[in-house]
Motif scaffolding. Structure first.
Motif, PDB file in Angstrom:
ATOM      1  N   VAL A  50      82.435  54.940 -48.750  1.00 50.73           N
ATOM      2  CA  VAL A  50      81.605  55.405 -47.921  1.00 50.73           C
ATOM      3  C   VAL A  50      81.842  55.679 -46.054  1.00 50.73           C
ATOM      4  N   THR A  51      80.750  57.062 -46.313  1.00 50.01           N
ATOM      5  CA  THR A  51      81.263  57.336 -45.342  1.00 50.01           C
ATOM      6  C   THR A  51      79.756  57.427 -43.884  1.00 50.01           C
ATOM      7  N   PHE A 105      83.296  51.802 -37.499  1.00 47.27           N
ATOM      8  CA  PHE A 105      84.069  50.825 -38.504  1.00 47.27           C
ATOM      9  C   PHE A 105      82.787  49.052 -38.468  1.00 47.27           C
ATOM     10  N   GLY A 106      82.270  49.226 -37.477  1.00 47.32           N
ATOM     11  CA  GLY A 106      81.181  48.597 -37.482  1.00 47.32           C
ATOM     12  C   GLY A 106      80.012  48.254 -38.392  1.00 47.32           C
ATOM     13  N   ARG A 107      79.560  49.222 -38.131  1.00 50.01           N
ATOM     14  CA  ARG A 107      78.514  49.345 -38.804  1.00 50.01           C
ATOM     15  C   ARG A 107      79.068  49.941 -40.211  1.00 50.01           C
ATOM     16  N   LEU A 108      79.711  50.240 -41.273  1.00 51.10           N
ATOM     17  CA  LEU A 108      80.181  50.330 -42.392  1.00 51.10           C
ATOM     18  C   LEU A 108      80.707  49.224 -42.754  1.00 51.10           C
ATOM     19  N   VAL A 109      81.583  48.261 -41.850  1.00 52.37           N
ATOM     20  CA  VAL A 109      81.785  46.390 -42.648  1.00 52.37           C
ATOM     21  C   VAL A 109      80.030  46.100 -42.927  1.00 52.37           C
ATOM     22  N   THR A 110      79.529  46.517 -41.868  1.00 55.04           N
ATOM     23  CA  THR A 110      78.457  45.506 -42.296  1.00 55.04           C
ATOM     24  C   THR A 110      77.392  46.373 -43.484  1.00 55.04           C
ATOM     25  N   ARG A 113      79.550  45.271 -46.955  1.00 60.59           N
ATOM     26  CA  ARG A 113      79.136  43.430 -46.971  1.00 60.59           C
ATOM     27  C   ARG A 113      77.747  43.381 -48.068  1.00 60.59           C
ATOM     28  N   GLU A 114      76.626  44.170 -47.404  1.00 56.92           N
ATOM     29  CA  GLU A 114      75.518  44.945 -48.293  1.00 56.92           C
ATOM     30  C   GLU A 114      75.449  44.646 -49.814  1.00 56.92           C
ATOM     31  N   LYS A 115      77.412  45.981 -49.789  1.00 55.17           N
ATOM     32  CA  LYS A 115      77.614  46.152 -51.299  1.00 55.17           C
ATOM     33  C   LYS A 115      77.951  44.702 -52.161  1.00 55.17           C
ATOM     34  N   GLY A 116      78.254  43.772 -51.390  1.00 58.74           N
ATOM     35  CA  GLY A 116      79.640  42.716 -51.928  1.00 58.74           C
ATOM     36  C   GLY A 116      81.025  43.476 -51.590  1.00 58.74           C
ATOM     37  N   PHE A 117      80.882  44.089 -50.539  1.00 61.16           N
ATOM     38  CA  PHE A 117      82.843  44.123 -50.530  1.00 61.16           C
ATOM     39  C   PHE A 117      82.750  43.589 -49.334  1.00 61.16           C
ATOM     40  N   LYS A 118      84.106  42.708 -49.416  1.00 65.13           N
ATOM     41  CA  LYS A 118      85.027  41.993 -47.987  1.00 65.13           C
ATOM     42  C   LYS A 118      85.886  43.129 -47.695  1.00 65.13           C
ATOM     43  N   HIS A 119      86.473  43.909 -47.900  1.00 58.59           N
ATOM     44  CA  HIS A 119      87.904  44.221 -47.712  1.00 58.59           C
ATOM     45  C   HIS A 119      86.877  45.806 -47.251  1.00 58.59           C
TER      46      HIS A 119
END
Length: 280
Positions: A50-51, A105-110, A113-119
């Motif tokens: 993710v970028t 990083f907040g936007r990337l975390v969101t 999670r939409e893609k099914g990833f937690k970490h």
């Protein structure tokens, strides 16, 4: 005794095996490129990249990130960051990096999670611990992992491993965000950022990549490695730099006799920040 590179590689693999699925924040630089390559080697299809696209980073970084992900066969997702719309970021305080990274990083975390990833993991390394990098605090607060740092890898280790993996960015110069070109307290805006971007591109085009053009109002202060200084101040190269920078709006074009110093803008910080080896 310091750990050997082989020991660090094994430690990195062991760390990566603790994740079932992992998203890597891919900047287009060597650190995150190596992290993505190693994560893909360990986790295979359970890795994404993710970028965050931003006006304060060169467009070439986005292109490099896309090329890295495509070369590894890793799904790659790009979002636009919004720090240039944040008054607290544009105020350019010593906490600017923290504010930016917390938002990005907040936007990337969101997104992950939409893609099914937690970490989510980023490419911080052991050398970063000596810098004034408030963005690393933001990363920790958001639970962003730093496998290269945890494995004890240095920047030199990472470049060596990236070269061994034939990653084309293995020797890419480090390039901090363009906001680091301005003294703290100088308000940022899109026009000034573009002025610096074009000024540094001028130097890259004449064969001086990886330089810094520090923005001091109508003065451009150029920092380059010391071995580049003699050629920079002599014609014809001097004129090929001065004229374009004057056209960009700088009334005065200067060269710093100290050469390139990473994080030179941090010298004015007070003892509370106490940068030992500043970045930028």
């Amino acid at each position: 005794m310091p750990a050997s590179l082989q020991d660090k590689k094994k430690r990195l693999v062991d760390i990566l095996k603790t994740f079932d699925r992992l998203a890597v924040a891919l900047s287009g630089g060597v650190d995150s490129a190596l992290l993505l390559a190693e994560a893909h080697a360990v986790l295979g299809q359970f890795v994404i990249a993710v970028t965050a696209r931003s006006p304060v980073h060169p467009d070439t970084d986005i292109a490099d990130a896309a090329r890295i992900a495509a070369g590894l066969g890793v799904p790659h997702f790009i979002i636009d960051s919004d720090e240039m719309g944040r008054p607290d970021f544009l105020a350019n305080t010593p906490e600017r990096c923290y504010i930016c990274k917390k938002a990005v990083f907040g936007r990337l975390v969101t997104l992950i999670r939409e893609k099914g990833f937690k970490h989510l993991a980023h490419g911080a390394n052991i050398d970063d611990r000596g810098d004034y990098r408030p963005g690393m605090i933001a990363a920790r607060e958001l639970g962003v992992a730093a496998p290269l740092l945890d494995a004890g890898l240095t920047k030199d280790d990472i470049r060596r491993m990236a070269r061994d993996r034939q990653l084309f960015v293995w020797d890419k110069p480090a390039m901090a965000c363009l906001a680091t070109r301005f003294p703290y307290g100088t308000p940022l805006d899109a026009a000034k950022i573009e002025q610096v971007r074009h000024a540094e591109q001028v130097l890259a085009d004449v064969g001086v990549p990886g330089c810094r053009v520090r923005h001091h109002g109508d003065v451009a202060r150029i920092e380059v490695p010391l071995e580049k200084l003699p050629a920079l101040v002599a014609d014809p190269l001097r004129r090929r730099i001065v004229d374009p920078l004057r056209k960009l709006g700088f009334l005065h074009v200067s060269v710093d006799l100290e050469g390139y110093v990473s994080g030179s803008m941090n010298r004015g910080l007070d003892d509370d920040h106490n940068p030992r080896t500043p970045n930028g």
